[in-house]
Every structure is written in C-alpha cells, then in structure tokens.
Design an enzyme around this catalytic site. Structure first.
Site, short mmCIF file in Angstrom:
data_model
loop_
_atom_site.label_atom_id
_atom_site.label_comp_id
_atom_site.label_asym_id
_atom_site.label_seq_id
_atom_site.Cartn_x
_atom_site.Cartn_y
_atom_site.Cartn_z
N LYS A 1 -11.85 1.78 -15.11
CA LYS A 1 -12.36 0.42 -14.90
C LYS A 1 -12.78 -0.25 -16.22
CE LYS A 1 -11.92 0.50 -10.35
NZ LYS A 1 -10.82 -0.21 -9.70
N ASN B 1 -5.46 -4.15 -6.92
CA ASN B 1 -6.66 -3.73 -6.19
C ASN B 1 -6.64 -2.25 -5.79
OD1 ASN B 1 -9.03 -4.26 -4.22
ND2 ASN B 1 -7.37 -3.60 -2.85
N TYR C 1 -13.02 7.25 -12.98
CA TYR C 1 -13.21 5.91 -12.41
C TYR C 1 -13.76 4.97 -13.48
CZ TYR C 1 -14.35 2.59 -8.65
OH TYR C 1 -14.41 1.48 -7.83
N ASP D 1 0.85 -1.18 0.00
CA ASP D 1 0.00 0.00 0.00
C ASP D 1 0.90 1.25 0.00
OD1 ASP D 1 -3.35 0.04 0.75
OD2 ASP D 1 -2.28 1.95 0.63
N ASP E 1 4.08 3.32 -4.11
CA ASP E 1 3.05 3.88 -4.97
C ASP E 1 2.99 2.99 -6.21
OD1 ASP E 1 1.59 5.34 -6.87
OD2 ASP E 1 2.17 7.24 -5.95
N VAL E 2 1.82 2.41 -6.46
CA VAL E 2 1.71 1.45 -7.57
C VAL E 2 2.00 2.07 -8.94
CG1 VAL E 2 0.14 -0.22 -6.49
CG2 VAL E 2 -0.81 1.77 -7.69
N1 LIG Z 1 -15.91 -0.19 -2.31
C1 LIG Z 1 -16.59 -0.42 -3.40
O1 LIG Z 1 -17.82 -0.31 -3.43
C2 LIG Z 1 -15.92 -0.86 -4.65
C3 LIG Z 1 -16.73 -1.28 -5.72
C4 LIG Z 1 -16.13 -1.69 -6.90
C5 LIG Z 1 -14.76 -1.70 -7.02
N2 LIG Z 1 -13.99 -1.28 -5.97
C6 LIG Z 1 -12.55 -1.29 -6.17
O2 LIG Z 1 -11.94 -2.08 -5.17
C7 LIG Z 1 -10.61 -1.59 -4.93
C8 LIG Z 1 -10.42 -1.39 -3.44
O3 LIG Z 1 -11.34 -0.41 -3.00
P1 LIG Z 1 -11.81 -0.24 -1.47
O4 LIG Z 1 -13.27 -0.06 -1.52
O5 LIG Z 1 -11.21 -1.29 -0.64
O6 LIG Z 1 -11.19 1.19 -1.18
P2 LIG Z 1 -10.26 1.69 0.01
O7 LIG Z 1 -10.20 3.17 -0.15
O8 LIG Z 1 -10.71 1.13 1.30
O9 LIG Z 1 -8.84 1.04 -0.36
C9 LIG Z 1 -8.08 1.45 -1.46
C10 LIG Z 1 -6.62 1.28 -1.10
O10 LIG Z 1 -5.80 1.60 -2.26
C11 LIG Z 1 -4.67 2.29 -1.78
N3 LIG Z 1 -4.08 3.12 -2.84
C12 LIG Z 1 -4.65 4.16 -3.49
N4 LIG Z 1 -3.77 4.71 -4.33
C13 LIG Z 1 -2.62 3.97 -4.24
C14 LIG Z 1 -1.36 4.06 -4.88
N5 LIG Z 1 -1.09 5.01 -5.78
N6 LIG Z 1 -0.41 3.14 -4.55
C15 LIG Z 1 -0.67 2.18 -3.62
N7 LIG Z 1 -1.85 2.07 -2.98
C16 LIG Z 1 -2.81 2.96 -3.29
C17 LIG Z 1 -5.20 3.17 -0.64
O11 LIG Z 1 -4.16 3.62 0.20
C18 LIG Z 1 -6.19 2.22 0.04
O12 LIG Z 1 -5.58 1.49 1.09
C19 LIG Z 1 -10.47 -0.31 -5.75
O13 LIG Z 1 -9.79 -0.59 -6.95
C20 LIG Z 1 -11.91 0.08 -6.03
O14 LIG Z 1 -12.03 0.82 -7.21
C21 LIG Z 1 -14.53 -0.86 -4.79
#
Ligand SMILES: NC(=O)c1ccc[n+]([C@@H]2O[C@H](COP(=O)([O-])OP(=O)(O)OC[C@H]3O[C@@H](n4cnc5c(N)ncnc54)[C@H](O)[C@@H]3O)[C@@H](O)[C@H]2O)c1
Length: 255
Positions: free
Chosen positions: A154, A85, A150, A34, A58-59
């Site tokens: 996606k 993710n 977004y 992360d 940072d990814v």
């Molecule tokens: N929560 C939802 O409803 C939902 C629905 C569909 C898809 N998603 C996808 O699931 C994935 C996880 O989402 P979540 O809901 O757990 O969100 P979240 O905000 O809880 O977690 C996202 C994580 O990504 C990390 N991150 C962001 N930018 C980064 C970077 N540049 N380098 C490294 N880490 C980075 C953040 O620090 C965070 O820990 C995302 O790709 C999101 O688009 C979420």
C-alpha cells in the site's frame, strides 16, 4: 452523451461491490472483474442491469488484463475509469512471514495496479480523459505490526499513484489513491474472527478492546462511504485532484 465506462478489480468483494453499485446508479457502464467466474457471475446477476459486464481474471496476469481491456473497449467503446481495488490480507511477524506470500501480495496489490495502469493509459490518452483510482489504505501511510506485505504494497501503491499523476498531468487524466481505515468487509471480519479466536473472546470484544481504541469515531466504516468518495474522484468536477492519497478513516490517522 455516451455513458462512461468503469473497470473495477476485486469487484465481487465488500468495497468493490459497493463501488460497482454506486457507479451503476450514477449511470456508468460497469465492467466487474474478480478472480473466480462463479463470484463474478453472482455479482453480475445481483447488479441485474444490461450495462454490467463480468470478467474472471487474476489481476496479476498481464496477458489476462490486456485481453479484458481490449474486450471492454471493443464492447463498450472506452475505458474511462480504472479502479485497482483487488486485495488480500495476511498477518504475521516479519521473521515468520512466508516469502512466497509476501511476493504474491505485492504482486496483487502493487504490480497488478501497475499492469492495469500501463494498459489502460493508452485508451485514456486517446480519448483525452481518464481516472485511475487505486484502493490503498491507511496502511499506505502508517506502519502496522504484522502487516509487512500489506503495508509495503500500500505504501508502494501511493508512490505509483504519484508517478502516474505526474506522467499524465496534461492528458486529461488523474490518478489518486483512496486510503480507508477499517471497513466492514470480509477482509476485516476475517481479521476480527482470527483475533477473537486467539483471545478466546467474542468479536464484539475485539472491536471494543483492539479496534475502537485506534479509531476516534469508534466504528467500522461502511463500504458505501468508500464508494461515494471513489465516485466523486471519477467525476469531471474532480479534474484538479491528482496524485493525492485521500484518507477516509474515522480519524484513525489524526491523533
Ligand atoms: N476492508 C478494509 O478495512 C480495507 C481498508 C483499507 C483498504 N482496503 C482495500 O480495499 C480493497 C478491497 O478490500 P475489501 O475489504 O473489499 O476486501 P474483500 O476481501 O471483500 O474483497 C477483495 C476482492 O479482491 C479479489 N481478489 C483478490 N486477489 C485477486 C486477484 N489476484 N485477482 C482478482 N481479484 C482478486 C477477491 O476475490 C475479493 O473479491 C483491497 O485492496 C483492500 O486492501 C480494505
């Protein structure tokens, strides 16, 4: 038999941490990645197992991702599963959506998975086994006003998944996208509290009036539900599933 190794990006977040817990419980060696060292350290200590390693990166950094893959391979002996993710949300109409924000979101949610796949594949090809799992969204399949970056990222990620699947089809590797609807994590809770603030109503009201009418099951999904499907896709028994966008959305995209 040696334990398989999974690398999970965005592993300190809601869905990522649920995935890390599921893979750990299933006997994998887990590399959690992360953005910030502090949240990575917290995640590693919460998981509390000597089969967990933490990496702050940072990814979007190709150099950083390459360095981590090399470290993971040297320490754990393989890279079997990559779960792209990491993600973030910003909601605004196209006319006022900042270009820099748009670029950054595509960088995190489309270019970074490409970088991850590019540098994980040589390890996977060498071992004759690999699982690429890209966390897309229902927003990779249908449009949603206000989510230009977004949605674009996606949709693109599903395209990248298909190309990866075709290019690796005879290598023992699969590539799939997972497409959740609304999951109860910080990413969604932030959207809900912004909407609640704008409307001057409690979050429960936003759920009832804005979100639940879109979701036939009338609930937010739990991160564990997404983790369970991800774990299945990583297994030997999912060898025939590749290039797919697997939807977990409580019926959101059905009607
Ligand atoms: N929560 C939802 O409803 C939902 C629905 C569909 C898809 N998603 C996808 O699931 C994935 C996880 O989402 P979540 O809901 O757990 O969100 P979240 O905000 O809880 O977690 C996202 C994580 O990504 C990390 N991150 C962001 N930018 C980064 C970077 N540049 N380098 C490294 N880490 C980075 C953040 O620090 C965070 O820990 C995302 O790709 C999101 O688009 C979420």
């Amino acid at each position: 038999m040696r334990s398989k190794v999974v690398v999970i990006t965005g592993a300190a977040g809601g869905i990522g941490s649920a995935i890390a817990r599921s893979f750990l419980a299933a006997g994998y060696m887990v590399a959690v990645l992360d953005l910030h060292q502090e949240s990575v350290d917290e995640m590693v200590s919460a998981l509390n197992a000597d089969t967990v390693s933490g990496y702050a990166c940072d990814v979007t950094s190709e150099q950083g991702m390459q360095r981590i893959f090399t470290e993971v391979y040297d320490k754990l002996g393989s890279i079997d599963v990559l779960i792209n993710n990491a993600g973030l949300q910003h909601i605004a109409p196209v006319e006022v959506f900042p270009v820099e924000k748009f670029r950054y979101m595509l960088d995190v949610m489309l270019t970074a998975p490409f970088i991850g796949i590019k540098h994980a594949l040589p390890f996977m090809k060498q071992q004759g086994f690999g699982r690429i799992i890209n966390m897309a969204s229902v927003n990779g399949l249908i449009g949603f006003a206000g989510k230009a970056a977004y949605n674009s990222a996606k949709h693109g990620l599903i395209g990248l998944t298909k190309v990866t699947a075709l290019e690796t089809a005879t290598d023992g590797i699969t590539a799939n996208a997972v497409c959740p609807g609304y999951v109860d994590t910080a990413l969604v809770r932030n959207q809900l509290s912004d909407l609640a603030k704008n409307r001057g109503v409690p979050v429960e009201k936003v759920l009832e009036e804005v979100i639940y009418p879109l979701v036939p099951q009338k609930r937010l999904l739990q991160a564990d539900e997404i983790a369970a499907v991800t774990l299945f896709l990583a297994g030997e028994q999912a060898a025939g599933i590749t290039g797919q966008a697997i939807v977990i959305d409580g019926g959101y995209t059905v009607g």
